[in-house]
Scaffold this active site. Structure first.
Site, PDB file in Angstrom:
ATOM      1  N   HIS A   1       0.844  -1.199   0.000  1.00  0.00           N
ATOM      2  CA  HIS A   1       0.000   0.000   0.000  1.00  0.00           C
ATOM      3  C   HIS A   1       0.874   1.241   0.000  1.00  0.00           C
ATOM      4  CE1 HIS A   1      -4.276  -1.362   1.299  1.00  0.00           C
ATOM      5  NE2 HIS A   1      -3.777  -2.121   0.352  1.00  0.00           N
TER       6      HIS A   1
ATOM      7  N   TYR B   1       4.227   6.612  10.082  1.00  0.00           N
ATOM      8  CA  TYR B   1       3.391   5.479   9.678  1.00  0.00           C
ATOM      9  C   TYR B   1       4.219   4.373   9.027  1.00  0.00           C
ATOM     10  CZ  TYR B   1      -0.891   3.122   8.270  1.00  0.00           C
ATOM     11  OH  TYR B   1      -1.895   2.203   8.139  1.00  0.00           O
TER      12      TYR B   1
ATOM     13  N   LYS C   1       1.327   0.019  15.095  1.00  0.00           N
ATOM     14  CA  LYS C   1       2.738  -0.095  15.458  1.00  0.00           C
ATOM     15  C   LYS C   1       3.104  -1.327  16.287  1.00  0.00           C
ATOM     16  CE  LYS C   1       4.678   3.302  13.533  1.00  0.00           C
ATOM     17  NZ  LYS C   1       4.204   2.702  12.281  1.00  0.00           N
TER      18      LYS C   1
ATOM     19  N   PRO D   1      -3.918   0.834  18.968  1.00  0.00           N
ATOM     20  CA  PRO D   1      -3.705   0.291  17.620  1.00  0.00           C
ATOM     21  C   PRO D   1      -3.782   1.306  16.476  1.00  0.00           C
ATOM     22  CG  PRO D   1      -5.841  -0.400  18.477  1.00  0.00           C
ATOM     23  CD  PRO D   1      -5.140   0.293  19.593  1.00  0.00           C
TER      24      PRO D   1
ATOM     25  N   TYR E   1      -8.878   6.161   7.423  1.00  0.00           N
ATOM     26  CA  TYR E   1      -8.944   6.570   8.833  1.00  0.00           C
ATOM     27  C   TYR E   1      -9.885   7.767   8.905  1.00  0.00           C
ATOM     28  CZ  TYR E   1      -4.719   3.767   9.802  1.00  0.00           C
ATOM     29  OH  TYR E   1      -3.825   2.739   9.963  1.00  0.00           O
TER      30      TYR E   1
HETATM   31  P1  RFL Z   1       1.417 -11.525  21.689  1.00  0.00           P
HETATM   32  O1  RFL Z   1       1.001 -11.583  20.281  1.00  0.00           O
HETATM   33  O2  RFL Z   1       0.417 -11.086  22.714  1.00  0.00           O
HETATM   34  O3  RFL Z   1       1.973 -12.973  22.072  1.00  0.00           O
HETATM   35  C1  RFL Z   1       2.254 -13.357  23.390  1.00  0.00           C
HETATM   36  C2  RFL Z   1       2.151 -14.862  23.465  1.00  0.00           C
HETATM   37  O4  RFL Z   1       2.553 -15.301  24.765  1.00  0.00           O
HETATM   38  C3  RFL Z   1       1.680 -16.320  25.196  1.00  0.00           C
HETATM   39  N1  RFL Z   1       1.744 -16.395  26.672  1.00  0.00           N
HETATM   40  C4  RFL Z   1       2.359 -17.386  27.342  1.00  0.00           C
HETATM   41  N2  RFL Z   1       2.987 -18.505  26.939  1.00  0.00           N
HETATM   42  C5  RFL Z   1       3.526 -19.325  27.880  1.00  0.00           C
HETATM   43  N3  RFL Z   1       3.412 -19.093  29.222  1.00  0.00           N
HETATM   44  C6  RFL Z   1       2.781 -17.987  29.676  1.00  0.00           C
HETATM   45  N4  RFL Z   1       2.683 -17.762  30.984  1.00  0.00           N
HETATM   46  C7  RFL Z   1       2.228 -17.069  28.714  1.00  0.00           C
HETATM   47  N5  RFL Z   1       1.545 -15.900  28.820  1.00  0.00           N
HETATM   48  C8  RFL Z   1       1.263 -15.504  27.560  1.00  0.00           C
HETATM   49  C9  RFL Z   1       0.326 -15.885  24.636  1.00  0.00           C
HETATM   50  O5  RFL Z   1      -0.592 -16.981  24.565  1.00  0.00           O
HETATM   51  C10 RFL Z   1       0.729 -15.364  23.282  1.00  0.00           C
HETATM   52  O6  RFL Z   1       0.695 -16.366  22.285  1.00  0.00           O
HETATM   53  O7  RFL Z   1       2.688 -10.574  21.897  1.00  0.00           O
HETATM   54  P2  RFL Z   1       3.908 -10.203  20.881  1.00  0.00           P
HETATM   55  O8  RFL Z   1       4.512 -11.447  20.319  1.00  0.00           O
HETATM   56  O9  RFL Z   1       4.734  -9.253  21.641  1.00  0.00           O
HETATM   57  O10 RFL Z   1       3.220  -9.478  19.660  1.00  0.00           O
HETATM   58  C11 RFL Z   1       2.618  -8.218  19.805  1.00  0.00           C
HETATM   59  C12 RFL Z   1       1.454  -8.064  18.816  1.00  0.00           C
HETATM   60  O11 RFL Z   1       0.596  -9.181  18.928  1.00  0.00           O
HETATM   61  C13 RFL Z   1       0.658  -6.765  19.058  1.00  0.00           C
HETATM   62  O12 RFL Z   1       1.514  -5.712  19.381  1.00  0.00           O
HETATM   63  C14 RFL Z   1      -0.158  -6.351  17.812  1.00  0.00           C
HETATM   64  O13 RFL Z   1      -1.174  -7.285  17.554  1.00  0.00           O
HETATM   65  C15 RFL Z   1      -0.789  -4.961  18.007  1.00  0.00           C
HETATM   66  N6  RFL Z   1      -1.689  -4.560  16.901  1.00  0.00           N
HETATM   67  C16 RFL Z   1      -1.183  -4.077  15.720  1.00  0.00           C
HETATM   68  N7  RFL Z   1       0.145  -4.013  15.526  1.00  0.00           N
HETATM   69  C17 RFL Z   1       0.642  -3.595  14.325  1.00  0.00           C
HETATM   70  O14 RFL Z   1       1.864  -3.528  14.176  1.00  0.00           O
HETATM   71  N8  RFL Z   1      -0.164  -3.252  13.250  1.00  0.00           N
HETATM   72  C18 RFL Z   1      -1.505  -3.300  13.365  1.00  0.00           C
HETATM   73  O15 RFL Z   1      -2.193  -3.028  12.384  1.00  0.00           O
HETATM   74  C19 RFL Z   1      -2.065  -3.677  14.637  1.00  0.00           C
HETATM   75  N9  RFL Z   1      -3.388  -3.742  14.799  1.00  0.00           N
HETATM   76  C20 RFL Z   1      -3.060  -4.668  17.042  1.00  0.00           C
HETATM   77  C21 RFL Z   1      -3.905  -4.236  15.966  1.00  0.00           C
HETATM   78  C22 RFL Z   1      -3.636  -5.208  18.189  1.00  0.00           C
HETATM   79  C23 RFL Z   1      -4.993  -5.292  18.280  1.00  0.00           C
HETATM   80  N10 RFL Z   1      -5.495  -5.862  19.465  1.00  0.00           N
HETATM   81  C24 RFL Z   1      -6.453  -6.910  19.485  1.00  0.00           C
HETATM   82  C25 RFL Z   1      -4.802  -5.629  20.719  1.00  0.00           C
HETATM   83  C26 RFL Z   1      -5.271  -4.317  16.053  1.00  0.00           C
HETATM   84  C27 RFL Z   1      -5.829  -4.815  17.215  1.00  0.00           C
HETATM   85  C28 RFL Z   1      -7.324  -4.842  17.267  1.00  0.00           C
HETATM   86  C1  PHB Z   2      -5.960  -3.805  10.909  1.00  0.00           C
HETATM   87  O1  PHB Z   2      -6.086  -4.091   9.716  1.00  0.00           O
HETATM   88  O2  PHB Z   2      -6.273  -4.587  11.816  1.00  0.00           O
HETATM   89  C2  PHB Z   2      -5.431  -2.478  11.296  1.00  0.00           C
HETATM   90  C3  PHB Z   2      -4.954  -1.629  10.314  1.00  0.00           C
HETATM   91  C4  PHB Z   2      -4.470  -0.377  10.660  1.00  0.00           C
HETATM   92  C5  PHB Z   2      -4.463   0.014  11.980  1.00  0.00           C
HETATM   93  C6  PHB Z   2      -4.926  -0.847  12.978  1.00  0.00           C
HETATM   94  C7  PHB Z   2      -5.414  -2.094  12.630  1.00  0.00           C
HETATM   95  O3  PHB Z   2      -4.015   1.248  12.295  1.00  0.00           O
END
Ligand code: RFL
Ligand code: PHB
Length: 408
Positions: free
Chosen positions: A72, A402, A314, A310, A201
């Protein structure tokens, strides 16, 4: 059980760290409390910075991303019923982002780890990190109904915000910086092609809305189609700002579509396509940083150490940045015996993390409406958006943030 690097958590941080260490000849064991299906299907991030995509490629995990991900070159800001496109490469000297879901990144890394890497134990719950300040940290864990201990040279907490690793840092050493927001995101997946070919957005007096996309379900066979998928075959990923504490079930599908339509409305003939909602969930919004990211032989990476709202997309990208820096430091220690890069790990990561915290906070307050916002706040928000739309310097600042801050 004994290994060089004991990794808690098989999210993107833990899986990529294991992969990078394996490629450099350092062994590790990954403990993951949930099962494989959960790790591979948890709906989360969707946007990869260019630096993240490059890291995945260099780790040999970019093949399907290059085939199925979408590059994109712009995002749209929508406000005051108008549309403004931010041209990312034009403002950043050629940088862009890739739409490729976190679920897919995790599937690719799990498959590689199981095929080529060290042990990855699903259903293995770490109970604590002991002896972080000693030469030989220990991770007691529960697996298949039994308790066992993973002994390692280094323990790495990649266990997300709710994990156990951070708790092993003594209270007198920990510093926490935190902000919660009075709103949350209601996120839906809908079985309909996205109504725009780039992310939208939207700032609206009723609250923020975001239009994003996901590849179609069932198209992820290893070695699947050679051609990249057209955007028309994607499904819609949509978010609405809702009050904190909202339950997803309180919103009917029709109410969600009606509200999205209001917030995305423009003066031109743009139209939001509706379709069946297949998933609905609510995500709270938080900014959080734990310092330092190292205590003795315990290191924290990803959401275990920091959370961003989110809006700036990042979180996953920060997790990738952390483990690239960490893998380099651990490999350096194994090859030379010098802990110099481990000593600077926390400070190196925190510089980039605070820039991402700032950016995510700015994007969030630029686009969301606080429940106590005044007419003055509304006008300021519109003035900030106008400035981005009319000044190359302001547009560049947003585009640089971004597409991502450089790895330390
Ligand atoms: P995770 O993905 O939370 O993984 C942690 C893992 O640890 C396990 N765990 C354990 N395992 C063993 N023993 C224990 N005691 C444990 N406790 C926990 C868990 O089961 C899990 O599998 O952390 P990690 O690896 O640091 O990754 C971080 C990302 O997942 C997170 O920052 C992103 O998803 C945030 N995020 C976004 N990030 C982006 O860069 N671009 C995006 O577009 C974006 N959109 C988002 C997002 C997060 C969202 N939510 C749901 C918070 C959109 C949303 C809606
Ligand atoms: C997503 O596709 O889940 C998404 C995209 C952009 C954002 C946050 C989440 O800023």
């Amino acid at each position: 059980m004994r290994t060089t690097v004991g990794i808690i958590g098989a999210g993107p941080a833990g899986l990529l760290l294991a992969r990078l260490l394996h490629r450099a000849g350092v062994d590790s064991v990954v403990l993951e409390s949930r099962d494989r299906a959960y790790v591979e299907h948890r709906q989360r991030a969707g946007i990869l910075e260019q630096g993240t995509a490059d890291v995945l490629r260099a780790a040999g995990a970019g093949e399907r991303m290059d085939r199925e991900g979408l590059r994109h070159d712009g995002i749209e800001l929508r406000f005051d019923r108008r549309r403004h496109r931010v041209d990312l490469p034009a403002l950043t000297g050629g940088r862009s982002v890739t739409v490729y879901a976190q679920t897919e990144v995790c599937k690719d890394l799990v498959a590689l780890q199981l095929k080529e890497g060290g042990p990855l134990l699903f259903g293995a719950e770490a109970l604590a990190v002991e002896g972080a300040a000693s030469d030989r940290p220990r991770i007691p864990f529960r697996y298949q109904g039994r308790e066992d201990v993973l002994e390692c040279d280094y323990a790495v907490g990649c266990d997300g915000f709710w994990g156990v690793a951070r708790q092993a840092v003594p209270a007198g050493v920990s510093r926490v910086y935190e902000r919660t927001y009075p709103y949350a995101w209601l996120g839906v997946l809908a079985d309909v092609a996205p109504s725009h070919d780039e992310l939208v957005y939207a700032r609206h007096e009723r609250g923020f809305a975001l239009l994003s996309m996901r590849p179609p379900a069932g198209r992820h066979r290893p070695g699947g189609e050679a051609a990249s998928l057209p955007v028309e075959s994607f499904v819609s990923r949509l978010y609405l700002q809702v009050p904190r504490g909202t339950e997803a079930g309180r919103w009917s599908d029709e109410e969600i579509w009606d509200e999205l339509e209001r917030r995305f409305e423009t003066d031109d003939d743009w139209h939001l396509e509706r379709g069946p909602v297949t998933r609905k969930s609510v995500t709270p919004m938080r900014s959080f940083v734990h310092e330092p990211m190292r205590h003795g032989r315990l290191l924290l990476a990803g959401d275990a150490a920091h959370i961003v709202p989110p809006t700036g997309a990042k979180g996953l990208n920060l997790a990738v940045g952390d483990v690239v820096t960490l893998a380099r430091a651990l490999v350096h220690e194994k090859e030379t015996g010098s802990a110099e890069l481990l000593d600077t790990y926390s400070a190196t990561c925190l510089r980039r993390i605070w820039q991402a915290e700032r950016f995510s906070h700015d994007m969030t307050t630029l686009l969301h409406r606080a429940p106590d916002a005044t007419a003055f706040d509304d006008r300021l928000q519109l003035a900030r958006l106008e400035r981005i739309a009319s000044s190359r310097a302001a547009g560049t600042d947003l585009a640089e943030g971004y597409t991502g801050f450089p790895l330390g």
